[in-house]
Scaffold this motif. Structure first.
Motif, PDB file in Angstrom:
ATOM      1  N   GLY A 115       0.832  -1.194   0.000  1.00 43.88           N
ATOM      2  CA  GLY A 115       0.000   0.000   0.000  1.00 43.88           C
ATOM      3  C   GLY A 115       0.867   1.244   0.000  1.00 43.88           C
ATOM      4  N   ILE A 116       0.426   2.285  -0.675  1.00 47.23           N
ATOM      5  CA  ILE A 116       1.126   3.579  -0.688  1.00 47.23           C
ATOM      6  C   ILE A 116       0.168   4.639  -0.178  1.00 47.23           C
ATOM      7  CG2 ILE A 116       2.183   5.371  -2.107  1.00 47.23           C
ATOM      8  CD1 ILE A 116       3.233   3.228  -3.962  1.00 47.23           C
ATOM      9  N   LEU A 117       0.590   5.377   0.833  1.00 50.86           N
ATOM     10  CA  LEU A 117      -0.187   6.498   1.357  1.00 50.86           C
ATOM     11  C   LEU A 117       0.503   7.789   0.950  1.00 50.86           C
ATOM     12  CD1 LEU A 117      -2.353   7.859   3.057  1.00 50.86           C
ATOM     13  CD2 LEU A 117      -0.952   7.436   5.089  1.00 50.86           C
ATOM     14  N   ASP A 118      -0.183   8.603   0.171  1.00 50.62           N
ATOM     15  CA  ASP A 118       0.350   9.896  -0.273  1.00 50.62           C
ATOM     16  C   ASP A 118       0.016  10.918   0.814  1.00 50.62           C
ATOM     17  OD1 ASP A 118       1.221  12.102  -1.591  1.00 50.62           O
ATOM     18  OD2 ASP A 118       0.015  11.811  -3.389  1.00 50.62           O
ATOM     19  N   ALA A 119       0.984  11.184   1.685  1.00 53.40           N
ATOM     20  CA  ALA A 119       0.763  12.098   2.808  1.00 53.40           C
ATOM     21  C   ALA A 119       1.144  13.533   2.478  1.00 53.40           C
ATOM     22  CB  ALA A 119       1.559  11.628   4.032  1.00 53.40           C
ATOM     23  N   ASP A 120       1.459  13.801   1.221  1.00 52.39           N
ATOM     24  CA  ASP A 120       1.737  15.179   0.793  1.00 52.39           C
ATOM     25  C   ASP A 120       0.388  15.833   0.488  1.00 52.39           C
ATOM     26  OD1 ASP A 120       2.660  17.539  -0.209  1.00 52.39           O
ATOM     27  OD2 ASP A 120       4.171  16.641  -1.515  1.00 52.39           O
ATOM     28  N   ILE A 121      -0.177  16.499   1.478  1.00 53.20           N
ATOM     29  CA  ILE A 121      -1.534  17.025   1.372  1.00 53.20           C
ATOM     30  C   ILE A 121      -1.630  18.149   0.333  1.00 53.20           C
ATOM     31  CG2 ILE A 121      -3.444  18.052   2.654  1.00 53.20           C
ATOM     32  CD1 ILE A 121      -2.753  15.194   3.489  1.00 53.20           C
ATOM     33  N   CYS A 122      -0.650  19.032   0.307  1.00 58.81           N
ATOM     34  CA  CYS A 122      -0.715  20.184  -0.600  1.00 58.81           C
ATOM     35  C   CYS A 122      -0.198  19.870  -2.005  1.00 58.81           C
ATOM     36  CB  CYS A 122       0.070  21.357  -0.017  1.00 58.81           C
ATOM     37  SG  CYS A 122      -0.648  22.014   1.501  1.00 58.81           S
ATOM     38  N   GLY A 123       0.590  18.824  -2.148  1.00 62.39           N
ATOM     39  CA  GLY A 123       1.132  18.482  -3.464  1.00 62.39           C
ATOM     40  C   GLY A 123       1.036  17.008  -3.755  1.00 62.39           C
ATOM     41  N   PRO A 124      -0.185  16.442  -3.785  1.00 60.60           N
ATOM     42  CA  PRO A 124      -0.325  15.000  -4.037  1.00 60.60           C
ATOM     43  C   PRO A 124       0.039  14.642  -5.474  1.00 60.60           C
ATOM     44  CG  PRO A 124      -2.488  16.050  -4.033  1.00 60.60           C
ATOM     45  CD  PRO A 124      -1.492  17.111  -3.640  1.00 60.60           C
ATOM     46  N   SER A 125       1.066  13.842  -5.658  1.00 59.73           N
ATOM     47  CA  SER A 125       1.517  13.506  -7.009  1.00 59.73           C
ATOM     48  C   SER A 125       1.411  12.018  -7.324  1.00 59.73           C
ATOM     49  CB  SER A 125       2.978  13.956  -7.195  1.00 59.73           C
ATOM     50  OG  SER A 125       3.803  13.391  -6.202  1.00 59.73           O
ATOM     51  N   GLN A 126       1.167  11.181  -6.325  1.00 63.70           N
ATOM     52  CA  GLN A 126       1.145   9.746  -6.572  1.00 63.70           C
ATOM     53  C   GLN A 126       0.064   9.292  -7.556  1.00 63.70           C
ATOM     54  OE1 GLN A 126       3.295   7.529  -5.987  1.00 63.70           O
ATOM     55  NE2 GLN A 126       4.621   8.590  -4.557  1.00 63.70           N
ATOM     56  N   PRO A 127      -1.149   9.886  -7.561  1.00 61.50           N
ATOM     57  CA  PRO A 127      -2.130   9.453  -8.566  1.00 61.50           C
ATOM     58  C   PRO A 127      -1.618   9.595 -10.001  1.00 61.50           C
ATOM     59  CG  PRO A 127      -3.238  10.698  -6.836  1.00 61.50           C
ATOM     60  CD  PRO A 127      -1.762  10.821  -6.576  1.00 61.50           C
TER      61      PRO A 127
END
Length: 255
Positions: A93-105
């Motif tokens: 699982g990958i959690l994208d915790a960069d709230i202001c710059g989510p790039s994983q999608p």
């Protein structure tokens, strides 16, 4: 004697201080409202909730860097894909915790997907059969929408990701973090205190300006008791096609 909560940030003034909940060090702290109200702080109930939610996650690894643009999100996605392909029986699982710059999608090619909510919580988006992703990018109306939040709201979102996402049985949960050593990082370490974080992978590039920041990240890990699993030096083999100098290039052709 001034009392300081166990999960307080560095330089906490203490609950008995006149600056409790008001000092600059209090910004973004989970206990800020409690300290400001004068009510004695107790254990954050979210810690136990997150511990139970992540009970079936074997390894929880934070991907950190004090510097932006060093390839942290790329390393996280490659690590996730690598582990998933290494053994089809592993669940990643990958959690994208960069709230202001989510790039994983975008990086993982699942931009535009939607998160479904059920009685068991949010269901992450599956990239492959054994690789899933959760990101605030799935909750925005448009990829161009800006997340303009102060620290406490970002902390609340991270708490929600950790406590309400139904990951199921995972062998590895990789947490992609924003640059720095501030709100999001403190929240992650505090909320994972009960669940037990496995450690951190640090990402840097060879330039001295990046190394200066990653050294600060190492100090952060030492202060919060987070083991450093390794350091990835990204772009170390890059050679500029113009000047042939490498990553330290000026971009100008040599005469």
């Amino acid at each position: 004697m001034t009392s300081i909560p166990d999960n307080a940030p560095h330089q906490c003034p203490g609950t008995q201080s006149e600056d409790a909940g008001k000092a600059s060090a209090c910004a973004g702290c989970p206990n800020q409202n409690i300290c400001a109200s004068g009510v004695p702080a107790g254990p954050d109930p979210a810690v136990e909730l997150i511990k139970n939610r992540l009970a079936n996650v074997k390894h929880k690894i934070l991907v950190l860097s004090g510097k932006g643009g060093v390839g942290k999100s790329t390393v996280t996605s490659l690590l996730g894909h690598g582990l998933a392909k290494l053994n089809p029986d592993l669940n990643i699982g990958i959690l994208d915790a960069d709230i202001c710059g989510p790039s994983q999608p975008r990086v993982l090619g699942v931009r535009g997907e939607q998160v479904h909510n059920s009685g068991s919580g949010w269901s992450p988006v599956y990239v492959t059969d054994n690789l899933s992703l959760m990101s605030i990018g799935f909750l925005l109306g448009s990829p161009d929408d800006a997340v303009i939040w102060r620290g406490p709201k970002k902390n609340g979102m991270i708490k929600q990701f950790l406590s309400e996402v139904d990951w199921g049985d995972l062998d590895y949960l990789l947490i992609d973090t924003p640059p720095g050593t501030s709100d999001e990082h403190l929240s992650l370490v505090q909320y994972l205190a009960g669940a037990g974080a496995t450690g951190a992978v640090l990402v840097t590039t060879p330039q001295e300006v990046a190394l200066l920041d990653v050294r600060k990240e190492i100090q952060f890990c030492r202060k919060v008791g987070l083991p450093v699993l390794g350091v990835v030096e990204n772009m170390a083999l890059f050679v500029c096609p113009n000047c042939k100098v490498g990553i330290y290039c000026t971009g100008r052709k040599r005469r």
